[in-house]
Design an enzyme around this catalytic site. Structure first.
Site, PDB file in Angstrom:
ATOM      1  CG  ASP A 161      16.752   2.890 -40.388  1.00 12.62           C
ATOM      2  OD1 ASP A 161      17.204   4.814 -40.667  1.00 12.62           O
ATOM      3  OD2 ASP A 161      15.843   2.563 -40.153  1.00 12.62           O
ATOM      4  CB  SER A 162      20.495   2.438 -37.538  1.00 10.41           C
ATOM      5  OG  SER A 162      19.246   2.746 -37.528  1.00 10.41           O
ATOM      6  CE1 TYR A 189      24.072   2.345 -36.792  1.00  9.52           C
ATOM      7  CE2 TYR A 189      24.266   4.483 -37.617  1.00  9.52           C
ATOM      8  CZ  TYR A 189      24.654   2.954 -38.001  1.00  9.52           C
ATOM      9  OH  TYR A 189      25.178   2.478 -38.389  1.00  9.52           O
ATOM     10  N   GLY A 190      20.766   6.129 -31.885  1.00  9.18           N
ATOM     11  CA  GLY A 190      20.628   7.274 -31.092  1.00  9.18           C
ATOM     12  C   GLY A 190      21.815   7.679 -29.774  1.00  9.18           C
ATOM     13  CB  CYS A 201      19.239   7.352 -40.860  1.00 14.92           C
ATOM     14  SG  CYS A 201      19.442   6.725 -39.269  1.00 14.92           S
ATOM     15  CG  ASN A 202      14.825  11.493 -38.540  1.00 14.23           C
ATOM     16  OD1 ASN A 202      14.887  12.582 -39.083  1.00 14.23           O
ATOM     17  ND2 ASN A 202      14.288  10.898 -38.814  1.00 14.23           N
ATOM     18  CB  THR A 203      20.759   9.547 -35.435  1.00 13.27           C
ATOM     19  OG1 THR A 203      19.454   9.162 -34.580  1.00 13.27           O
ATOM     20  CG2 THR A 203      22.095   8.988 -34.639  1.00 13.27           C
ATOM     21  CD  GLU A 234      15.910  -2.143 -35.166  1.00 10.28           C
ATOM     22  OE1 GLU A 234      16.995  -3.105 -35.365  1.00 10.28           O
ATOM     23  OE2 GLU A 234      16.034  -0.885 -36.092  1.00 10.28           O
ATOM     24  CB  CYS A 279      13.315   8.537 -34.910  1.00  8.97           C
ATOM     25  SG  CYS A 279      14.249   6.866 -35.211  1.00  8.97           S
ATOM     26  CB  THR A 280      13.068   6.406 -40.547  1.00 10.39           C
ATOM     27  OG1 THR A 280      13.980   5.725 -40.387  1.00 10.39           O
ATOM     28  CG2 THR A 280      12.955   7.890 -40.718  1.00 10.39           C
ATOM     29  CG  HIS A 281      13.240   3.111 -35.645  1.00  7.63           C
ATOM     30  ND1 HIS A 281      14.457   3.210 -36.517  1.00  7.63           N
ATOM     31  CD2 HIS A 281      13.455   1.988 -35.829  1.00  7.63           C
ATOM     32  CE1 HIS A 281      15.652   2.716 -36.896  1.00  7.63           C
ATOM     33  NE2 HIS A 281      14.954   1.478 -36.066  1.00  7.63           N
TER      34      HIS A 281
END
Length: 276
Positions: free
Chosen positions: A11-12, A43-44, A74-76, A159, A193-195
């Site tokens: 993931d980012s 990354y978005g 990571c979806n992005t 983050e 988004c996995t966040h």
């Protein structure tokens, strides 16, 4: 020959830990390496070229650690880098390895959550602009109406650790209001988004009771379980010693460890890695 062949999870940043936790819970016997590119997150809002470059650098690092299979949690990255990695970067050099994303397995089931057949997708700017969810969901649920809303401030809040503070509530509610203003019939919101599962309790508090909030961790873990059953040529390559290693591209490993420990309800110790 390497005797350590873990499943790689990328993931980012820290968001992919939500997926990693679900995967490890459902498939506890395997070995895992988690890599968070925290130093270059989020990354978005980055360009296609930059997202592809960063993702491929991290994927190739995981390949070199012996991973036959990598999950882009990571979806992005799944939206803007996965296809190029699979079709351009891997053939020849990494023909026997596999890289999977999180968008397709989610698209395969998301329609089952909705009664009204109108859903909202909350994601990063990159994911929304890619139209990946609209395209993939159409394949499995052509009757579904899909609305999208990008939430560019959510990942930085997560983050930075500020998402737990009262000041974050304004920005959480702001994007939800924009999402729901698109249709009164939306009854399902996908956290694309996995966040975002880290915000789930706050998100739910701002929504009517009839709206279901769907996160991806369990969906991706179940899909991976099915994938390994269907692909013994990959499954038999994986080592099963129950080991899990964590790596981050930020030199502030203590901060990463604090976040990761909350996910796994146990102390996590990560190591710094420089990429590329």
């Amino acid at each position: 020959m390497q005797s350590h062949h873990p499943i790689g999870i990328f993931d980012s940043g820290i968001g992919g830990l939500t997926v990693a936790r679900s995967i490890i819970e459902q498939l506890p016997g395997y070995d895992y390496i988690y890599l968070g590119d925290n130093s270059r997150a989020p990354y978005g809002n980055r360009s296609f070229q930059t997202i592809h470059q960063y993702t491929w650098e991290c994927v190739e690092w995981l390949f070199k650690q012996g991973c036959p299979l990598i999950i882009l949690a990571c979806n992005t990255a799944s939206a803007k880098a996965l296809r190029t990695i699979q079709q351009v970067d891997m053939p020849g050099k990494y023909a026997d390895q596999r890289v999977l994303g999180v968008i397709r397995p989610t698209a395969e089931v998301i329609g089952d959550y909705s009664t009204s057949k109108e859903i909202g997708v909350l994601g990063t700017t990159g994911t929304v602009q890619s139209q990946s969810y609209v395209i993939e969901i159409e394949k499995f649920f052509p009757e579904l109406k899909v609305y999208q809303q990008d939430c560019p401030l959510w990942v930085p809040l997560i983050e930075s650790g500020e998402y737990t503070q009262p000041g974050a509530d304004y920005f959480i509610k702001m994007y939800l209001d924009k999402m729901l203003s698109q249709s009164a019939k939306i009854d399902t919101l996908l956290l694309a988004c996995t966040h975002y599962p880290l915000l789930q309790s706050k998100i739910q508090s701002f929504l009517p009771e009839n709206i279901t909030v769907v996160s991806q961790g369990d969906i991706v873990a179940k899909s991976l379980t099915n994938y390994l059953q269907r692909h013994p040529e990959i499954e038999t390559k994986l080592t099963q010693k129950g080991n899990c290693q964590f790596f981050t591209t930020t030199d502030d490993t203590a901060d990463f460890d604090r976040h990761a420990s909350t996910f796994f309800a146990a102390p996590v110790t990560s190591a710094y890695v420089h990429i590329p």
